[in-house]
Scaffold this motif. Structure first.
Motif, mmCIF file in Angstrom:
data_model
loop_
_atom_site.group_PDB
_atom_site.id
_atom_site.type_symbol
_atom_site.label_atom_id
_atom_site.label_comp_id
_atom_site.label_asym_id
_atom_site.label_seq_id
_atom_site.Cartn_x
_atom_site.Cartn_y
_atom_site.Cartn_z
ATOM 1 N N PRO A 2 30.696 -13.152 -21.103
ATOM 2 C CA PRO A 2 30.964 -11.733 -21.360
ATOM 3 C C PRO A 2 31.409 -11.519 -22.799
ATOM 4 O O PRO A 2 32.123 -12.346 -23.373
ATOM 5 N N ARG A 3 30.968 -10.420 -23.370
ATOM 6 C CA ARG A 3 31.345 -10.092 -24.744
ATOM 7 C C ARG A 3 32.661 -9.337 -24.745
ATOM 8 O O ARG A 3 32.919 -8.508 -23.869
ATOM 9 N N GLU A 4 33.497 -9.632 -25.736
ATOM 10 C CA GLU A 4 34.770 -8.926 -25.813
ATOM 11 C C GLU A 4 34.544 -7.486 -26.290
ATOM 12 O O GLU A 4 33.500 -7.146 -26.836
ATOM 13 N N MET A 5 35.567 -6.632 -26.095
ATOM 14 C CA MET A 5 35.396 -5.192 -26.243
ATOM 15 C C MET A 5 35.029 -4.774 -27.664
ATOM 16 O O MET A 5 34.155 -3.920 -27.873
ATOM 17 N N LEU A 6 35.677 -5.353 -28.675
ATOM 18 C CA LEU A 6 35.382 -4.953 -30.049
ATOM 19 C C LEU A 6 33.958 -5.320 -30.443
ATOM 20 O O LEU A 6 33.302 -4.583 -31.192
ATOM 21 N N GLY B 287 34.523 6.113 -40.464
ATOM 22 C CA GLY B 287 35.646 5.180 -40.437
ATOM 23 C C GLY B 287 35.411 4.044 -39.450
ATOM 24 O O GLY B 287 35.730 2.884 -39.728
ATOM 25 N N ALA B 288 34.847 4.388 -38.294
ATOM 26 C CA ALA B 288 34.518 3.357 -37.299
ATOM 27 C C ALA B 288 33.441 2.417 -37.828
ATOM 28 O O ALA B 288 33.475 1.199 -37.584
ATOM 29 N N ILE B 289 32.482 2.953 -38.567
ATOM 30 C CA ILE B 289 31.441 2.114 -39.157
ATOM 31 C C ILE B 289 32.042 1.165 -40.187
ATOM 32 O O ILE B 289 31.695 -0.025 -40.235
ATOM 33 N N ALA B 290 32.968 1.665 -41.008
ATOM 34 C CA ALA B 290 33.626 0.811 -42.004
ATOM 35 C C ALA B 290 34.342 -0.351 -41.324
ATOM 36 O O ALA B 290 34.252 -1.509 -41.768
ATOM 37 N N PHE B 291 35.065 -0.066 -40.239
ATOM 38 C CA PHE B 291 35.746 -1.133 -39.506
ATOM 39 C C PHE B 291 34.747 -2.130 -38.952
ATOM 40 O O PHE B 291 34.978 -3.356 -38.997
ATOM 41 N N SER B 292 33.630 -1.645 -38.407
ATOM 42 C CA SER B 292 32.642 -2.545 -37.814
ATOM 43 C C SER B 292 32.061 -3.499 -38.853
ATOM 44 O O SER B 292 31.785 -4.657 -38.555
ATOM 45 N N ARG B 293 31.888 -3.018 -40.081
ATOM 46 C CA ARG B 293 31.309 -3.864 -41.129
ATOM 47 C C ARG B 293 32.261 -4.999 -41.509
ATOM 48 O O ARG B 293 31.827 -6.116 -41.801
ATOM 49 N N VAL B 294 33.561 -4.719 -41.479
ATOM 50 C CA VAL B 294 34.545 -5.761 -41.781
ATOM 51 C C VAL B 294 34.688 -6.704 -40.592
ATOM 52 O O VAL B 294 34.658 -7.935 -40.749
ATOM 53 N N TYR B 295 34.834 -6.126 -39.398
ATOM 54 C CA TYR B 295 35.075 -6.956 -38.223
ATOM 55 C C TYR B 295 33.923 -7.908 -37.947
ATOM 56 O O TYR B 295 34.134 -9.044 -37.509
#
Length: 260
Positions: free
Chosen positions: A100-104, A222-230
């Motif tokens: 299973p993949r984690e939520m983030l 903002g969510a896209i920016a976080f996704s690129r870092v994560y």
């Protein structure tokens, strides 16, 4: 032919055409073109210079394995991701295992996909067409494309000058683009496009602008920016620069095309 041009009638037509071309309407159009040139082109050159200088200074001060990446590695490690898990072999093995993949991971994967280059181009084109159909306003209709064009030009030029490597020793489930890591082009495009869409809602007094505006302007990009870092695509400072570039691009278009 020469004789006909010397007749009062021909001279009158020529004089009338000259007056029409230099009339108030023509002067207004010329003033608009000059203003757009100054606002978009000249300010774009300044933005490229600032971004390039900032990127070179960041690389000089903190190297290509900056301390900011430690927080990203710690978060990835806490959620069970290891460097190499996202390469071709690791991704295939993970998919076959059925783990299973984690939520983030689940949440950031579509955001990272949505901000991809083909998707962003299609998104911009769709919104240009939709804006034209809804408003019949030429400036409004080309505003999303103008914001993306300005952002992309500044991103490509500054990235070529900075040439910062992508983060090292991180989990990266998708292959990165060959461009420099600084600034984050996906982040910049998201803030430029969605910020311009929020400005269009304000300009035309659309229903729900107060609710949708902040979501478009800050929430989605903002969510896209976080996704690129994560997802290991960028250093944190890359996305900070991308935010600045995107917000600035939307602001230039708002002042030059949507404020009047």
């Amino acid at each position: 032919m020469a004789q006909s041009l010397r007749t009062p009638g021909a001279l009158g037509v020529i004089a009338e055409l000259a007056r029409h071309r230099s009339g108030p309407a023509a002067r207004r159009h010329e003033a608009v073109r000059v203003a757009l040139l100054r606002a978009v082109v000249l300010s774009g050159l300044g933005a490229i210079a600032v971004l390039a200088a900032a990127g070179r200074v960041i690389r000089l001060l903190d190297g290509d394995d900056p301390r900011e990446d430690r927080a990203v590695r710690a978060l990835q490690d806490a959620l069970g991701h290891r460097p190499g898990d996202g390469d071709a072999v690791g991704a295939t093995a993970s998919a076959q295992s059925g783990e299973p993949r984690e939520m983030l991971d689940v949440l950031t994967a579509p955001l990272s996909w949505y901000s991809g280059v083909p998707q962003t181009i299609a998104n911009g084109a769709i919104w240009c067409g939709a804006t034209w159909l809804l408003t019949r306003d030429r400036r409004s209709a080309i505003a999303p494309a103008t914001a993306l064009a300005l952002e992309t030009t500044c991103f490509v030029a500054s990235a070529a000058l900075v040439r910062r490597p992508r983060p090292d020793r991180v989990w990266r489930p998708e292959q990165p683009h060959a461009t420099s890591s600084f600034p984050s082009g996906h982040t910049a495009a998201a803030f430029a496009l969605h910020g311009t869409l929020a400005d269009l809602l304000d300009r035309h007094g659309a229903r729900g602008a107060r609710l949708l505006g902040p979501i478009l302007r800050y929430g989605i990009p903002g969510a896209i920016a976080f996704s690129r870092v994560y997802r290991g695509q960028h250093h944190i400072s890359d996305t900070v620069a991308g935010v600045a570039l995107g917000v600035w691009s939307a602001g230039v278009v708002r002042r030059a095309m949507l404020s009047s």
